[in-house]
Motif scaffolding. Structure first.
Motif, mmCIF file in Angstrom:
data_model
loop_
_atom_site.group_PDB
_atom_site.id
_atom_site.type_symbol
_atom_site.label_atom_id
_atom_site.label_comp_id
_atom_site.label_asym_id
_atom_site.label_seq_id
_atom_site.Cartn_x
_atom_site.Cartn_y
_atom_site.Cartn_z
ATOM 1 N N ALA A 138 37.454 31.354 42.640
ATOM 2 C CA ALA A 138 37.186 32.761 42.938
ATOM 3 C C ALA A 138 37.296 33.616 41.668
ATOM 4 C CB ALA A 138 38.153 33.269 43.997
ATOM 5 N N LEU A 139 38.075 33.134 40.692
ATOM 6 C CA LEU A 139 38.352 33.906 39.480
ATOM 7 C C LEU A 139 37.101 34.394 38.730
ATOM 8 C CD1 LEU A 139 41.204 34.581 39.084
ATOM 9 C CD2 LEU A 139 41.397 32.875 37.280
ATOM 10 N N PRO A 140 36.086 33.528 38.537
ATOM 11 C CA PRO A 140 34.887 34.012 37.839
ATOM 12 C C PRO A 140 34.212 35.177 38.555
ATOM 13 C CG PRO A 140 34.857 31.630 37.993
ATOM 14 C CD PRO A 140 36.018 32.092 38.827
ATOM 15 N N ILE A 141 34.436 35.311 39.851
ATOM 16 C CA ILE A 141 33.855 36.446 40.579
ATOM 17 C C ILE A 141 34.786 37.650 40.465
ATOM 18 C CG2 ILE A 141 32.921 37.193 42.811
ATOM 19 C CD1 ILE A 141 32.882 34.161 43.574
ATOM 20 N N ILE A 142 36.100 37.364 40.501
ATOM 21 C CA ILE A 142 37.084 38.450 40.501
ATOM 22 C C ILE A 142 37.156 39.163 39.151
ATOM 23 C CG2 ILE A 142 39.543 38.980 40.719
ATOM 24 C CD1 ILE A 142 39.764 36.584 42.628
ATOM 25 N N LEU A 143 37.289 38.373 38.070
ATOM 26 C CA LEU A 143 37.597 38.967 36.766
ATOM 27 C C LEU A 143 36.621 40.022 36.272
ATOM 28 C CD1 LEU A 143 39.299 36.207 34.600
ATOM 29 C CD2 LEU A 143 40.251 38.351 35.465
ATOM 30 N N PRO A 144 35.296 39.756 36.264
ATOM 31 C CA PRO A 144 34.395 40.796 35.756
ATOM 32 C C PRO A 144 34.526 42.116 36.521
ATOM 33 C CG PRO A 144 33.229 38.730 36.008
ATOM 34 C CD PRO A 144 34.571 38.542 36.640
ATOM 35 N N SER A 145 34.667 42.053 37.841
ATOM 36 C CA SER A 145 34.791 43.286 38.619
ATOM 37 C C SER A 145 36.084 44.010 38.294
ATOM 38 C CB SER A 145 34.771 42.987 40.115
ATOM 39 O OG SER A 145 33.665 42.205 40.440
ATOM 40 N N ASN A 149 36.738 47.775 36.784
ATOM 41 C CA ASN A 149 37.614 48.778 37.403
ATOM 42 C C ASN A 149 38.644 49.322 36.424
ATOM 43 O OD1 ASN A 149 36.284 48.409 39.762
ATOM 44 N ND2 ASN A 149 38.102 47.991 40.984
ATOM 45 N N LEU A 150 38.884 48.552 35.356
ATOM 46 C CA LEU A 150 39.878 48.951 34.368
ATOM 47 C C LEU A 150 39.509 50.283 33.703
ATOM 48 C CD1 LEU A 150 42.382 47.349 33.764
ATOM 49 C CD2 LEU A 150 41.282 46.389 31.759
ATOM 50 N N VAL A 151 38.210 50.547 33.546
ATOM 51 C CA VAL A 151 37.784 51.821 32.963
ATOM 52 C C VAL A 151 38.225 52.975 33.867
ATOM 53 C CG1 VAL A 151 35.823 53.209 32.205
ATOM 54 C CG2 VAL A 151 35.833 50.773 31.787
ATOM 55 N N ASP A 152 38.084 52.763 35.180
ATOM 56 C CA ASP A 152 38.517 53.798 36.129
ATOM 57 C C ASP A 152 40.014 54.014 36.020
ATOM 58 O OD1 ASP A 152 36.029 54.319 37.202
ATOM 59 O OD2 ASP A 152 36.159 52.639 38.595
ATOM 60 N N LEU A 153 40.748 52.926 35.804
ATOM 61 C CA LEU A 153 42.196 53.029 35.667
ATOM 62 C C LEU A 153 42.548 53.846 34.423
ATOM 63 C CD1 LEU A 153 44.956 52.140 36.736
ATOM 64 C CD2 LEU A 153 44.759 50.099 35.337
ATOM 65 N N LEU A 154 41.872 53.535 33.319
ATOM 66 C CA LEU A 154 42.110 54.271 32.079
ATOM 67 C C LEU A 154 41.857 55.762 32.283
ATOM 68 C CD1 LEU A 154 42.508 54.379 28.935
ATOM 69 C CD2 LEU A 154 40.058 53.995 28.749
ATOM 70 N N LYS A 155 40.775 56.079 32.980
ATOM 71 C CA LYS A 155 40.461 57.482 33.228
ATOM 72 C C LYS A 155 41.506 58.124 34.137
ATOM 73 C CE LYS A 155 36.233 56.770 34.649
ATOM 74 N NZ LYS A 155 34.936 57.169 35.218
ATOM 75 N N PRO A 200 36.104 49.581 24.044
ATOM 76 C CA PRO A 200 36.431 48.150 24.086
ATOM 77 C C PRO A 200 36.530 47.602 25.510
ATOM 78 C CG PRO A 200 38.283 49.429 23.236
ATOM 79 C CD PRO A 200 37.115 50.345 23.304
ATOM 80 N N VAL A 201 36.984 48.447 26.450
ATOM 81 C CA VAL A 201 37.095 47.974 27.846
ATOM 82 C C VAL A 201 35.706 47.712 28.417
ATOM 83 C CG1 VAL A 201 38.063 48.449 30.116
ATOM 84 C CG2 VAL A 201 39.175 49.371 28.094
ATOM 85 N N VAL A 202 34.773 48.643 28.146
ATOM 86 C CA VAL A 202 33.398 48.472 28.617
ATOM 87 C C VAL A 202 32.804 47.195 28.027
ATOM 88 C CG1 VAL A 202 31.074 49.450 28.555
ATOM 89 C CG2 VAL A 202 33.028 50.937 28.953
ATOM 90 N N GLU A 203 33.040 46.998 26.715
ATOM 91 C CA GLU A 203 32.514 45.821 26.023
ATOM 92 C C GLU A 203 33.119 44.543 26.616
ATOM 93 O OE1 GLU A 203 30.033 45.729 24.070
ATOM 94 O OE2 GLU A 203 30.230 43.573 23.740
ATOM 95 N N LEU A 204 34.417 44.585 26.858
ATOM 96 C CA LEU A 204 35.100 43.438 27.467
ATOM 97 C C LEU A 204 34.491 43.127 28.833
ATOM 98 C CD1 LEU A 204 37.577 41.491 27.148
ATOM 99 C CD2 LEU A 204 38.856 43.133 28.522
ATOM 100 N N GLY A 205 34.199 44.192 29.595
ATOM 101 C CA GLY A 205 33.581 44.013 30.909
ATOM 102 C C GLY A 205 32.243 43.312 30.783
ATOM 103 N N ARG A 206 31.422 43.766 29.819
ATOM 104 C CA ARG A 206 30.114 43.153 29.611
ATOM 105 C C ARG A 206 30.259 41.680 29.266
ATOM 106 N NH1 ARG A 206 27.408 47.740 26.068
ATOM 107 N NH2 ARG A 206 26.956 49.181 27.754
ATOM 108 N N ARG A 207 31.229 41.411 28.346
ATOM 109 C CA ARG A 207 31.391 40.022 27.897
ATOM 110 C C ARG A 207 31.877 39.111 29.000
ATOM 111 N NH1 ARG A 207 33.102 39.871 21.558
ATOM 112 N NH2 ARG A 207 31.477 41.325 20.951
#
Lengths: 223, 217
Positions: A138-145, A149-155, A200-207
């Motif tokens: 399940a992790l490969p599906i969970i992690l990118p999402s 969401n981490l960007v929302d957390l930062l905001k 960097p968070v956005v970039e990490l999300g893309r990667r």
């Protein structure tokens, strides 16, 4: 360097550190909450499902601001006084965890029944089946999402300033109050700071998305 | 101090009045967001030079900075720039520009899903670009986006609590004001949380249903 400029840089850097620290710690806590919450929502026990469901729906149905104020103002009234940063971190973790729970639940539910049956056939019980067979898939599906969401957390961390935590938003207000920058300049500066932190968070999300996308297709090809 | 029903009964009319303002702000904010987002998405779709790049930057910047700081920026900067307007329009504008960046991305996805042949057919029927866009492409692109917009309405409804920081007495602002006067934080903040939930939870179920119906239609 003039002492004013040094003060300004120090204030902003210290505040940025607070923002990053709270984002990282509530993100880490939130992931744990999400895994527990997501698994609990598909638990075989009805009572566990109901509790998890109420938690997830309530935290998704109200905003972080309301949750944070509730923890910060209401708990002291019933005798529990938390420092502002802790109340904020708890609110952010629980909020992030509620959205994360839905991601975890969706991912777990997408694992084919055959995998569960196979794990059971190998004699793996509930917890080990989850840890060794279901979650790794399940992790490969969970992690990118989650990273997205981490960007929302930062905001959302900007809300800490409203409960007296010296975060980035408050640093901007300090600089404005000390007349070091104009009002427009101060808020523009803070917006740019958040933007830089988000990059960097956005970039990490893309990667992660790309990496797990490739990983999944590779595995499907070899299968 | 605990939850007091008598306090709730006494202040419920004020809270409901605040809720009415919250709903109004959400409706206005979403009107701005849905219109702005569509304009931005069209600018990016047509690849108008400069405008398209500016639109892309707007979307990226507004999605990756906090609404609270954007709100403060507009609230303190607009009057400084000589545009003296009261908090309400600033709140609506700020919600609209923030969510406009999100709706623009949603529309973009919708436009992508419209097959190229639709453009070609429109052009071969001697439609102008504007006609193809308004008569052929937009109706098809917007339809699947409706549930996404619905979810943004719900988010905006919840997030509009932030407007209480710029002296707007919507639902949360009313609760903040009343509780600072009466010290009834437990009752008022709990009531407000429940009120938000009572609107947003049924709405999210409705959006999910709409999504399912559109998928099978």
């Amino acid at each position: 360097m003039s002492p004013e400029l040094a003060f300004a840089i120090e204030t902003v850097l210290e505040a940025a550190f607070v923002t990053v620290l709270v984002t990282v710690s509530s993100g880490a806590l939130g992931v744990i909450v999400a895994i527990i919450g997501g698994s609990a929502r598909i638990s075989p026990y009805r009572s566990v499902r109901i509790v998890a469901g109420v938690y997830v729906e309530f935290f998704r149905g109200t905003s972080v601001l309301v949750q944070m104020f509730w923890l910060f103002f209401v708990l002291p009234m019933v005798g529990i006084t938390l420092p502002a940063w802790l109340a904020g971190t708890i609110a952010l973790s629980l909020n992030f965890g509620a959205y994360g729970s839905e991601i975890v639940r969706g991912a777990i539910e997408s694992i084919p029944q055959g995998q569960w049956d196979a794990a059971t056939a190998l004699g793996l019980g509930g917890f080990r089946r989850m840890r060794l067979v279901v979650l790794p898939q399940a992790l490969p599906i969970i992690l990118p999402s989650l990273v997205n969401n981490l960007v929302d957390l930062l905001k959302a961390c900007s809300l800490l300033s409203l409960i007296t935590v010296s975060d980035l938003t408050q640093a901007g207000q300090i600089l404005i109050e000390t007349r070091m920058v104009t009002i427009a300049g101060g808020y523009a500066l803070i917006l740019v700071c958040y933007f830089i932190l988000a990059l960097p968070v956005v970039e990490l999300g893309r990667r992660t998305e790309r990496w797990f996308g490739r990983h999944l297709t590779e595995r499907e090809q070899t299968a | 101090m605990t939850f007091h029903w008598d306090v709730l009964v006494k202040y419920l009319p004020d809270l409901l009045e605040g809720l009415r303002l919250t709903l109004m702000l959400t409706a206005l904010g979403m009107t701005v967001a849905a219109t702005l987002g569509l304009a931005v998405a069209i600018a990016r779709l047509l690849k108008i030079p400069v405008v398209s790049q500016a639109a892309a930057f707007y979307v990226f910047f507004f999605r990756n900075t906090p609404l609270l700081v954007q709100l403060f920026f507009l609230f303190y900067v607009l009057p400084e720039a000589g545009v003296v307007i009261d908090p309400l329009p600033i709140g609506v504008l700020s919600l609209g520009t923030y969510y406009g960046a999100y709706t623009a991305e949603a529309y973009r996805g919708g436009f992508k899903a419209v097959p190229r042949e639709q453009w070609e057919t429109g052009t071969s029927l001697r439609f102008s670009t504007l006609q193809v866009l308004t008569l052929v492409i937009i109706p098809q692109a917007v339809r699947p986006v409706v549930p996404v917009l619905g979810n943004y309405v719900i988010s905006m409804f919840k997030e509009s609590a932030l407007l209480s920081t710029i002296t707007i007495y919507e639902l949360f602002g009313t609760a903040r004001l009343l509780s600072s006067l009466t010290w009834e934080y437990v009752t008022l903040f709990t009531a407000v949380a429940v009120l938000y939930f009572c609107i947003s939870y049924p709405s999210s179920i409705a959006v999910r249903r709409l999504e399912r119906r559109l998928r099978w239609a």
